[in-house]
Design an enzyme around this catalytic site. Structure first.
Site, PDB file in Angstrom:
ATOM      1  N   ASP A 285     -60.020 109.869  59.183  1.00 19.41           N
ATOM      2  CA  ASP A 285     -59.177 110.911  59.773  1.00 19.41           C
ATOM      3  C   ASP A 285     -60.131 111.943  60.359  1.00 19.41           C
ATOM      4  O   ASP A 285     -60.955 112.513  59.633  1.00 19.41           O
ATOM      5  CB  ASP A 285     -58.311 111.521  58.660  1.00 19.41           C
ATOM      6  CG  ASP A 285     -57.346 112.581  59.185  1.00 19.41           C
ATOM      7  OD1 ASP A 285     -57.656 113.234  60.208  1.00 19.41           O
ATOM      8  OD2 ASP A 285     -56.294 112.761  58.561  1.00 19.41           O
TER       9      ASP A 285
ATOM     10  N   LYS B 113     -56.617 120.553  74.967  1.00 14.85           N
ATOM     11  CA  LYS B 113     -57.278 119.679  75.937  1.00 14.85           C
ATOM     12  C   LYS B 113     -58.189 120.480  76.880  1.00 14.85           C
ATOM     13  O   LYS B 113     -59.225 119.987  77.312  1.00 14.85           O
ATOM     14  CB  LYS B 113     -56.237 118.881  76.711  1.00 14.85           C
ATOM     15  CG  LYS B 113     -55.485 117.871  75.820  1.00 14.85           C
ATOM     16  CD  LYS B 113     -56.427 116.886  75.155  1.00 14.85           C
ATOM     17  CE  LYS B 113     -55.704 115.782  74.414  1.00 14.85           C
ATOM     18  NZ  LYS B 113     -56.611 114.760  73.863  1.00 14.85           N
TER      19      LYS B 113
ATOM     20  N   TYR C 273     -50.946 121.675  73.005  1.00 15.44           N
ATOM     21  CA  TYR C 273     -51.579 120.491  73.595  1.00 15.44           C
ATOM     22  C   TYR C 273     -52.478 120.896  74.765  1.00 15.44           C
ATOM     23  O   TYR C 273     -53.633 120.472  74.849  1.00 15.44           O
ATOM     24  CB  TYR C 273     -50.501 119.499  74.034  1.00 15.44           C
ATOM     25  CG  TYR C 273     -51.053 118.150  74.436  1.00 15.44           C
ATOM     26  CD1 TYR C 273     -51.470 117.238  73.473  1.00 15.44           C
ATOM     27  CD2 TYR C 273     -51.161 117.788  75.780  1.00 15.44           C
ATOM     28  CE1 TYR C 273     -51.985 115.999  73.837  1.00 15.44           C
ATOM     29  CE2 TYR C 273     -51.667 116.558  76.155  1.00 15.44           C
ATOM     30  CZ  TYR C 273     -52.075 115.658  75.180  1.00 15.44           C
ATOM     31  OH  TYR C 273     -52.596 114.440  75.538  1.00 15.44           O
TER      32      TYR C 273
ATOM     33  N   ASN D  74     -61.479 109.756  71.145  1.00 16.53           N
ATOM     34  CA  ASN D  74     -60.159 109.551  71.749  1.00 16.53           C
ATOM     35  C   ASN D  74     -58.977 109.992  70.887  1.00 16.53           C
ATOM     36  O   ASN D  74     -57.929 110.350  71.431  1.00 16.53           O
ATOM     37  CB  ASN D  74     -60.040 108.045  72.069  1.00 16.53           C
ATOM     38  CG  ASN D  74     -58.620 107.606  72.315  1.00 16.53           C
ATOM     39  OD1 ASN D  74     -58.034 107.926  73.346  1.00 16.53           O
ATOM     40  ND2 ASN D  74     -58.041 106.867  71.364  1.00 16.53           N
TER      41      ASN D  74
HETATM   42  N1  LIG Z   1     -50.451 108.817  76.599  1.00 14.13           N
HETATM   43  C1  LIG Z   1     -50.705 109.734  77.510  1.00 14.13           C
HETATM   44  O1  LIG Z   1     -49.928 109.932  78.466  1.00 14.13           O
HETATM   45  C2  LIG Z   1     -51.988 110.541  77.435  1.00 14.13           C
HETATM   46  C3  LIG Z   1     -52.340 111.302  78.555  1.00 14.13           C
HETATM   47  C4  LIG Z   1     -53.523 112.055  78.524  1.00 14.13           C
HETATM   48  C5  LIG Z   1     -54.311 112.040  77.398  1.00 14.13           C
HETATM   49  N2  LIG Z   1     -53.946 111.282  76.319  1.00 14.13           N
HETATM   50  C6  LIG Z   1     -54.836 111.329  75.160  1.00 14.13           C
HETATM   51  O2  LIG Z   1     -55.277 110.026  74.861  1.00 14.13           O
HETATM   52  C7  LIG Z   1     -55.590 109.941  73.457  1.00 14.13           C
HETATM   53  C8  LIG Z   1     -54.922 108.720  72.884  1.00 14.13           C
HETATM   54  O3  LIG Z   1     -53.527 108.867  73.065  1.00 14.13           O
HETATM   55  P1  LIG Z   1     -52.515 107.627  73.134  1.00 14.13           P
HETATM   56  O4  LIG Z   1     -51.555 107.930  74.204  1.00 14.13           O
HETATM   57  O5  LIG Z   1     -53.275 106.344  73.131  1.00 14.13           O
HETATM   58  O6  LIG Z   1     -51.760 107.879  71.747  1.00 14.13           O
HETATM   59  P2  LIG Z   1     -51.288 106.892  70.578  1.00 14.13           P
HETATM   60  O7  LIG Z   1     -50.393 107.735  69.750  1.00 14.13           O
HETATM   61  O8  LIG Z   1     -50.813 105.596  71.135  1.00 14.13           O
HETATM   62  O9  LIG Z   1     -52.664 106.605  69.795  1.00 14.13           O
HETATM   63  C9  LIG Z   1     -53.347 107.630  69.142  1.00 14.13           C
HETATM   64  C10 LIG Z   1     -54.152 107.022  67.996  1.00 14.13           C
HETATM   65  O10 LIG Z   1     -54.905 108.086  67.387  1.00 14.13           O
HETATM   66  C11 LIG Z   1     -54.756 107.984  65.977  1.00 14.13           C
HETATM   67  N3  LIG Z   1     -54.929 109.299  65.369  1.00 14.13           N
HETATM   68  C12 LIG Z   1     -54.128 110.382  65.512  1.00 14.13           C
HETATM   69  N4  LIG Z   1     -54.600 111.394  64.780  1.00 14.13           N
HETATM   70  C13 LIG Z   1     -55.724 110.947  64.163  1.00 14.13           C
HETATM   71  C14 LIG Z   1     -56.645 111.523  63.255  1.00 14.13           C
HETATM   72  N5  LIG Z   1     -56.504 112.775  62.791  1.00 14.13           N
HETATM   73  N6  LIG Z   1     -57.712 110.792  62.849  1.00 14.13           N
HETATM   74  C15 LIG Z   1     -57.859 109.511  63.272  1.00 14.13           C
HETATM   75  N7  LIG Z   1     -56.994 108.893  64.091  1.00 14.13           N
HETATM   76  C16 LIG Z   1     -55.943 109.614  64.534  1.00 14.13           C
HETATM   77  C17 LIG Z   1     -53.358 107.423  65.763  1.00 14.13           C
HETATM   78  O11 LIG Z   1     -53.222 106.830  64.466  1.00 14.13           O
HETATM   79  C18 LIG Z   1     -53.254 106.411  66.901  1.00 14.13           C
HETATM   80  O12 LIG Z   1     -53.746 105.147  66.535  1.00 14.13           O
HETATM   81  C19 LIG Z   1     -55.142 111.269  72.839  1.00 14.13           C
HETATM   82  O13 LIG Z   1     -56.248 112.134  72.697  1.00 14.13           O
HETATM   83  C20 LIG Z   1     -54.183 111.806  73.889  1.00 14.13           C
HETATM   84  O14 LIG Z   1     -54.062 113.209  73.830  1.00 14.13           O
HETATM   85  C21 LIG Z   1     -52.814 110.533  76.307  1.00 14.13           C
END
Ligand SMILES: NC(=O)c1ccc[n+]([C@@H]2O[C@H](COP(=O)([O-])OP(=O)(O)OC[C@H]3O[C@@H](n4cnc5c(N)ncnc54)[C@H](O)[C@@H]3O)[C@@H](O)[C@H]2O)c1
Length: 261
Positions: free
Chosen positions: A74, A171, A167, A101
Site C-alpha cells: 500500500d 495531480k 483529485y 501509477n
Molecule cells: N482512468 C482514467 O481516466 C485516468 C485518467 C488520468 C489519470 N489516471 C490515473 O491513472 C492511475 C491508475 O488509474 P486507473 O484508471 O488504472 O484506476 P484503477 O482503479 O483501474 O486501478 C488503480 C489501481 O491502483 C491500486 N491502488 C489504489 N490505491 C492504492 C494504494 N494506496 N496502494 C497500492 N495500490 C493502490 C488499486 O488497487 C488498483 O489496482 C491513477 O493514478 C489515476 O489517477 C486515470
C-alpha cells in the site's frame, strides 16, 4: 489484451535486461503497462494493495514465460514501500524503471463540501504516495546504473475540473514533484517524466458521475472516445526506455485532445 497476444509490442525489446516496478498493477492502466513493459523485455515487479488481482496479473506474465513478481504494498504505508523497493532489488537485482501509477478518485462534490478526511485520503495516495515511492526508489536507482521514473498524473493536473478539488490538487502536485526530481537527478542518470492521461476506460472512470463513460467522452474529448489502457501503456513504455533518452521533466498529455481546448 493479455501477455501472449500483445501484437503491438511483438519484436520490440526496448526494456530487455531492465527491471521495472509498477504500482497499482492489479488493474487498469497499471496492469496494461506491466504487460507492455514485460512484452518489451523487462522483468516486472507488480505492486498493489489488491493482493488477489496483483497475484493473478503476475501469474499471467509468468505463465507466458516472462519474469514477473508480485509484492503486496500500500503506497500510503512507509514500511510497505521500503519493503517493496528492497524486495524488487533482492528479487531481480536492480531497479531500472518505475511506473508510479497507483491512485484513487475522490468524491465528486463542490469544494466547500469536501470533508477534510476525503481530501486527505486522496492526497495521501495520489500525492504523498507517489512521493513516497520516488523517495525510496531513487536511492535504489542511484545504487545501480540510474533509471527512468514515469509518474502518472492526469489531465486533471493541467486543467481544472469542477467538483474534483482533491483529485486535481493531487495531480497538479504530481506534475510539480516530477519537475523537481527531474532537475535534481538529471545529471545523475535518472530521468523523471510524467504522463497526463485524459479519460481512460478503466474501473476508476466507471465510478465517475455522468456515466456511461463513452457518452461522457463524446462530449468532452475532441476524439470523441475514451483511451484504451494500451494507448497509455505505449507512452509509459516509451518514456521508461532509452528511446526517450533526452526526455526529463516532461509533462506529456495523452488525452485525445481534451487538454487542447
Ligand atoms: N482512468 C482514467 O481516466 C485516468 C485518467 C488520468 C489519470 N489516471 C490515473 O491513472 C492511475 C491508475 O488509474 P486507473 O484508471 O488504472 O484506476 P484503477 O482503479 O483501474 O486501478 C488503480 C489501481 O491502483 C491500486 N491502488 C489504489 N490505491 C492504492 C494504494 N494506496 N496502494 C497500492 N495500490 C493502490 C488499486 O488497487 C488498483 O489496482 C491513477 O493514478 C489515476 O489517477 C486515470
Amino acid at each position: 489484451m493479455n501477455a501472449t497476444n500483445d501484437t503491438q509490442a511483438q519484436g520490440r525489446d526496448e526494456l530487455a535486461g531492465r527491471v521495472a516496478l509498477v504500482t497499482g498493477a492489479a488493474a487498469g492502466i497499471g496492469i496494461a503497462s506491466a504487460r507492455r513493459m514485460s512484452a518489451a523485455g523487462a522483468a516486472v515487479v507488480l505492486a498493489d494493495r489488491d493482493e488477489e488481482g496483483g497475484r493473478a496479473a503476475a501469474a499471467e506474465l509468468v505463465a507466458a514465460g516472462r519474469r514477473a513478481h508480485f509484492v503486496r504494498a500500500d503506497i500510503t504505508r512507509d514500511d510497505e514501500v521500503q519493503a517493496l523497493v528492497a524486495d524488487t532489488v533482492a528479487h531481480f537485482g536492480a531497479l531500472d524503471a518505475l511506473f508510479n501509477n497507483a491512485g484513487v478518485n475522490g468524491r465528486e462534490i463542490a469544494t466547500s463540501e469536501v470533508s477534510l478526511d476525503d481530501f486527505e485520503r486522496v492526497l495521501a495516495v495520489n500525492l504523498t504516495g507517489t512521493f513516497r515511492v520516488m523517495k525510496y526508489a531513487i536511492p535504489a536507482m542511484l545504487a545501480g546504473s540510474g533509471g527512468a521514473i514515469v509518474n502518472n498524473a492526469s489531465i486533471a493536473g493541467l486543467v481544472g475540473i469542477a467538483h474534483r478539488a482533491a483529485y486535481c490538487a493531487s495531480k497538479g502536485g504530481v506534475i510539480q514533484l516530477t519537475r523537481v526530481a527531474a532537475l535534481e537527478y538529471a545529471s545523475r542518470g535518472i530521468r523523471v517524466n510524467c504522463i497526463c492521461p485524459g479519460l481512460v476506460d478503466t474501473a476508476m472512470l466507471s465510478h465517475t458521475k455522468g456515466n456511461p463513460a463513452q457518452a461522457f467522452a463524446k462530449v468532452l474529448v475532441p476524439m470523441g472516445r475514451l483511451a484504451t489502457t494500451q494507448e497509455i501503456a505505449e507512452l509509459v513504455c516509451f518514456l521508461a526506455s532509452d528511446r526517450a533518452s533526452y526526455m526529463t521533466g516532461a509533462v506529456v498529455p495523452v488525452d485525445g485532445g481534451y487538454g487542447a481546448r
